[in-house]
Design an enzyme around this catalytic site. Structure first.
Site, PDB file in Angstrom:
ATOM      1  N   SER A 135       4.042 -23.714 -34.522  1.00  0.00           N
ATOM      2  CA  SER A 135       4.173 -23.134 -33.193  1.00  0.00           C
ATOM      3  C   SER A 135       4.718 -21.715 -33.369  1.00  0.00           C
ATOM      4  CB  SER A 135       5.136 -24.006 -32.380  1.00  0.00           C
ATOM      5  OG  SER A 135       5.417 -23.419 -31.141  1.00  0.00           O
ATOM      6  N   ASP A 238       3.305 -31.367 -21.755  1.00  0.00           N
ATOM      7  CA  ASP A 238       4.530 -31.515 -22.546  1.00  0.00           C
ATOM      8  C   ASP A 238       5.682 -31.791 -21.564  1.00  0.00           C
ATOM      9  OD1 ASP A 238       6.857 -31.112 -24.018  1.00  0.00           O
ATOM     10  OD2 ASP A 238       6.278 -29.213 -24.911  1.00  0.00           O
TER      11      ASP A 238
END
Ligand code: OSB
Ligand code: MG
Length: 376
Positions: A135, A238
């Site tokens: 990420s 998420d």
């Protein structure tokens, strides 16, 4: 097993580089660690809550309060046969998923150690290594981003996820896509857009992304369902998925086609197993998200990612992507773009107590009789 003693440690771990998202900049990972003792063994859990209530309403301080004053008292004097009994014991506590999950994690570690099996096997994991993604935070400029991404691609990461926000999206995406035409690529907005941005978000479709993660507000399932109609790229949620029930609602509404699974946000490993079952029934792909965990949380994430329904690369990167030195050993290394799932009993990593003392900034001890004893 019966909990004979609990110790909470608040650690501050400097990151190798600042991590910038649409929430802001993070230079240190502040983690609350839970150590539960039973029968001569210690089980470890890492609370994923952060310093401030930006990703979730919980913080490491609210988690410490809830664990010491509400969760542990509910375990007092209880014989726990299996960690799956834990959610019912703490059901009277509303919310505080990350606080509960950290304690449940330590119970699973204890139980797996007692059984002499790795946590992954106890959960039903079927893989011995899992594909690692990375990420990548928002960078000062596009050139810096492209060179960062090139570094990670060179190390072998199997998927790159770019953090985006209004003003940092199409240009960086175009640059990365131009340089790496075949790279499995996704974006994560951490809720930075509004449904009114749908026409703009539709531009993301031309980059061949695996998914767009959490474009809209954390509590906006209907908005995500509407946006999903407008985009070709699959949406992944998420922040929105705070329980197995919410996962079911999101799928029923068509708010996403992919789920990012984080045990802390869902309220523990039992909840992860429920979501896994739901996703298997519906053929929904899962992957394991990350919260810049120390090696304790990363070992647990690797066990989660070893489950058969976890079919996309994970936000489980090598230790050196986060920390120069970790409190759990050995460090996780990238091997052919994968992270090895620990095979020793329990979490399968060792907590280095000297390092723990070095990074700890506060500590609390709890005993079933004595109540809270603040040694901070
Ligand atoms: O949104 O996935 C997220 C880190 C902290 C909080 C939220 C998120 C993240 C990441 C990092 O993206 C993932 C990792 O641990 O590598
Ligand atoms: Mg995310």
């Amino acid at each position: 097993m019966r909990i004979e003693r609990a110790t909470l440690y608040l650690v501050e771990m400097p990151l190798v580089a600042p991590f910038v998202t649409s929430f802001g900049e993070q230079r240190v990972r502040r983690a609350l660690l839970v150590a539960l003792e039973s029968g001569g063994r210690t089980g470890w859990g890492e609370c994923v809550a952060g310093t401030g209530p930006w990703y979730s309403p919980e913080t490491s301080d609210t988690a410490r309060h809830v664990i010491l004053d509400f969760v542990l008292p509910l375990l007092k004097g209880r014989e726990i046969g299996h960690p799956s009994e834990f959610p019912a014991l703490v059901a009277p506590i509303r919310g505080h998923a990350m606080a509960k999950a950290a304690v449940e994690a330590a119970l699973w570690d204890l139980h797996a150690q007692r059984e002499g099996v790795p946590l992954a096997a106890l959960l039903g994991g079927t893989r011995d290594r899992v594909p690692a993604g990375v990420s990548v935070g928002i960078q000062p400029d596009v050139e810096t981003l492209v060179s960062r991404v090139a570094g990670y691609v060179g190390e072998g990461y199997r998927r790159v996820k770019l953090k985006v926000k209004p003003g940092w999206d199409l240009e960086p995406l175009a640059a990365v896509r131009e340089r790496f035409p075949d790279l499995p690529l996704s974006v994560d907005a951490n809720a930075a857009y509004a449904l009114a941005d749908a026409a703009h978000l539709r531009e993301f479709d031309r980059f061949g992304l695996l998914m767009v993660e959490q474009p809209l507000a954390h509590d906006d399932l209907v908005g995500h369902a509407q946006l999903a109609e407008a985009l070709r790229t699959p949406l992944c949620l998420d922040e929105s998925i705070t329980s197995p029930g919410r996962a079911w609602e999101a799928l029923e509404l068509g708010a996403c086609r992919i789920l990012n699974v984080k045990q802390g946000r869902l309220g523990g490993l039992s909840a992860v197993l429920e979501v896994h079952e739901l996703a298997q029934e519906r053929g929904v792909p899962l992957w394991c998200g990350g919260m810049l965990e120390t090696g304790i949380g990363r070992a647990l994430n690797a066990a989660v990612a070893s489950l058969p329904g976890f079919t996309l690369p994970h936000d489980i990167s090598a230790t050196d992507r986060y920390y120069r030195e970790d409190i759990a050993t050995p460090p996780f290394r990238l091997e052919d773009g994968h992270i090895r799932v620990p095979t020793r009993p329990g979490l399968g990593v060792e907590v280095d107590l000297a390092r723990l003392q070095r990074y700890a900034v506060a500590m609390w001890a709890w005993r079933p009789r004595g109540g809270t004893d603040d040694e901070g």
